[in-house]
Enzyme design. Sequence first.
Site, mmCIF file in Angstrom:
data_model
loop_
_atom_site.group_PDB
_atom_site.id
_atom_site.type_symbol
_atom_site.label_atom_id
_atom_site.label_comp_id
_atom_site.label_asym_id
_atom_site.label_seq_id
_atom_site.Cartn_x
_atom_site.Cartn_y
_atom_site.Cartn_z
ATOM 1 N N HIS A 1 -13.329 2.513 0.064
ATOM 2 C CA HIS A 1 -13.307 1.455 1.100
ATOM 3 C C HIS A 1 -13.955 0.171 0.578
ATOM 4 O O HIS A 1 -14.438 -0.653 1.357
ATOM 5 C CB HIS A 1 -14.093 1.876 2.369
ATOM 6 C CG HIS A 1 -13.478 2.990 3.144
ATOM 7 N ND1 HIS A 1 -14.231 3.975 3.754
ATOM 8 C CD2 HIS A 1 -12.191 3.269 3.448
ATOM 9 C CE1 HIS A 1 -13.442 4.829 4.382
ATOM 10 N NE2 HIS A 1 -12.194 4.421 4.208
ATOM 11 N N GLU B 1 -8.331 -5.309 5.240
ATOM 12 C CA GLU B 1 -8.225 -4.989 3.815
ATOM 13 C C GLU B 1 -7.004 -5.654 3.186
ATOM 14 O O GLU B 1 -7.044 -6.079 2.034
ATOM 15 C CB GLU B 1 -8.159 -3.459 3.642
ATOM 16 C CG GLU B 1 -9.505 -2.807 3.920
ATOM 17 C CD GLU B 1 -9.412 -1.332 4.276
ATOM 18 O OE1 GLU B 1 -8.929 -1.029 5.391
ATOM 19 O OE2 GLU B 1 -9.819 -0.494 3.473
ATOM 20 N N ASN C 1 0.876 -1.179 0.000
ATOM 21 C CA ASN C 1 0.000 0.000 0.000
ATOM 22 C C ASN C 1 0.909 1.224 0.000
ATOM 23 O O ASN C 1 1.458 1.586 1.035
ATOM 24 C CB ASN C 1 -0.889 -0.042 1.256
ATOM 25 C CG ASN C 1 -1.864 1.124 1.309
ATOM 26 O OD1 ASN C 1 -1.819 2.035 0.475
ATOM 27 N ND2 ASN C 1 -2.729 1.108 2.301
ATOM 28 N N ARG D 1 -12.360 15.326 7.436
ATOM 29 C CA ARG D 1 -13.159 15.664 6.244
ATOM 30 C C ARG D 1 -14.573 16.056 6.659
ATOM 31 O O ARG D 1 -15.147 15.454 7.565
ATOM 32 C CB ARG D 1 -13.244 14.473 5.290
ATOM 33 C CG ARG D 1 -11.919 14.014 4.735
ATOM 34 C CD ARG D 1 -12.152 12.964 3.654
ATOM 35 N NE ARG D 1 -10.915 12.321 3.278
ATOM 36 C CZ ARG D 1 -10.697 11.018 3.381
ATOM 37 N NH1 ARG D 1 -11.644 10.210 3.841
ATOM 38 N NH2 ARG D 1 -9.542 10.506 3.018
ATOM 39 N N ARG E 1 -2.678 -2.022 -3.422
ATOM 40 C CA ARG E 1 -3.888 -1.241 -3.222
ATOM 41 C C ARG E 1 -3.830 -0.060 -4.186
ATOM 42 O O ARG E 1 -2.844 0.684 -4.211
ATOM 43 C CB ARG E 1 -3.938 -0.728 -1.782
ATOM 44 C CG ARG E 1 -5.120 0.170 -1.589
ATOM 45 C CD ARG E 1 -5.057 0.888 -0.281
ATOM 46 N NE ARG E 1 -6.239 1.721 -0.146
ATOM 47 C CZ ARG E 1 -6.254 2.869 0.504
ATOM 48 N NH1 ARG E 1 -5.166 3.319 1.075
ATOM 49 N NH2 ARG E 1 -7.361 3.555 0.586
#
Length: 398
Positions: free
Chosen positions: A182, A385, A7, A241, A93
């Site tokens: 996601h 993940e 990643n 955010r 990823r």
Amino acid sequence: MKILVVNAGSSSLKYQLFGLESEKRSVLANGLCERIGIDGSNLKHETEDGRVYNVEVEMSDHTVAVKLVIDALLSADHGVLSSLSEVDAVGHRVVHGGEKFANSVIIDEEVKEAIKECYPLAPLHNPANMMGIEACEKAMPGIIQVAVFDTAFHQTLPSKAYMYALPYELYEKHAIRRYGFHGTSHAFVSEKAMQLMDDPNAKIITCHLGNGSSIAAIDAGKSIDTSMGMTPLAGVPMGTRCGDIDPAVVTYLLEHENLTPAEVDNLMNKESGFFGISGVSSDCRDLQAAADEGNPRAELTLRMFGYHCSKYIGAYTAALGGLDAIVFTAGIGENTPRLREDILGKLGYLGIELDKELNYGKIGDYQLISAENSKVKVYVIRTNEELKIAQETAALKV
Ligand code: ADP
């Protein structure tokens, strides 16, 4: 089978080397390169049997970082491989696959071009992901590289859910639409829930609540709506955010705060959410501690978060035309029983009833937390993940 999962961020690179046997799976080694291309870059590496290797060493770019990772994996001291040829494939990823990728793919020149075409949609993430891919290609020629996209799982959204009510030409010209993110996590936990329920047709709402948060409506294994949008900025309020706001606020800020587009972007992505509302922190644990001490803005932040999550669950129950299960996952979803209670508190009319003891009890890899007579099952399922990326990669290698 041994699968390396990578990643890559703009100045970091996380990795896990999985051993996937039919009976058993394990993380043979994992680690992190930080501050790539910046002063003080370092590698932290750890093996399954607890050997640790931390080193501060200059990493001018991702190619140097990947070389260091490979050296660590092969080291006599703290390594887990005797030869690089033991690695069957590398899974990367990749944040944005646009409309091009509804599944994971083996990377070739055409795929790389398509990932590059998605740069305008994810200008911070996709170029960094590509640096990881190219560094691994150089360091491990001949080993299959696979791209696993955050957006892919949501490519099943119907057009009525993914279109924005803007002039249609903007969709055609710039591919402006909802993509959702996601996806790897929503896929992983919803598959687990369907398994636990032994129901491949279940209607499930998955709540991935972490530093970034998104909620998805999943019907018989297919994502039909999700809270993030063209970018990860939309949906519930997050660590930094803002989530959903009236889009007219953007033009208002440009005009009345005299900000540039880049400054507004930064304000909404980095200075808003938990951090912006509370003025305390972007971290949910800090907010809970501050709220417990009576900080009203920390309290407001937590209430807003719970409220917006509840509203999404209501909306997605309508989108699904019913509901069989809710899944909580990621840092907040897995670890904050109080918020889970708050989010579900008003949803009794949907047939949702928590078992208080289970909700506040110990959570292993997964846990049912709804009461026995609850019409809707509620689960906490730990997301993984990296494991999902390894599994997707292994499936393509076979
Ligand atoms: P990321 O999106 O960076 O992967 P995570 O899924 O790790 O984020 O979630 C980070 C969030 O989870 C933070 O707000 C953190 O406070 C929260 N969190 C993690 N562990 C706990 C815990 N034990 N109790 C409460 N909140 C937690």
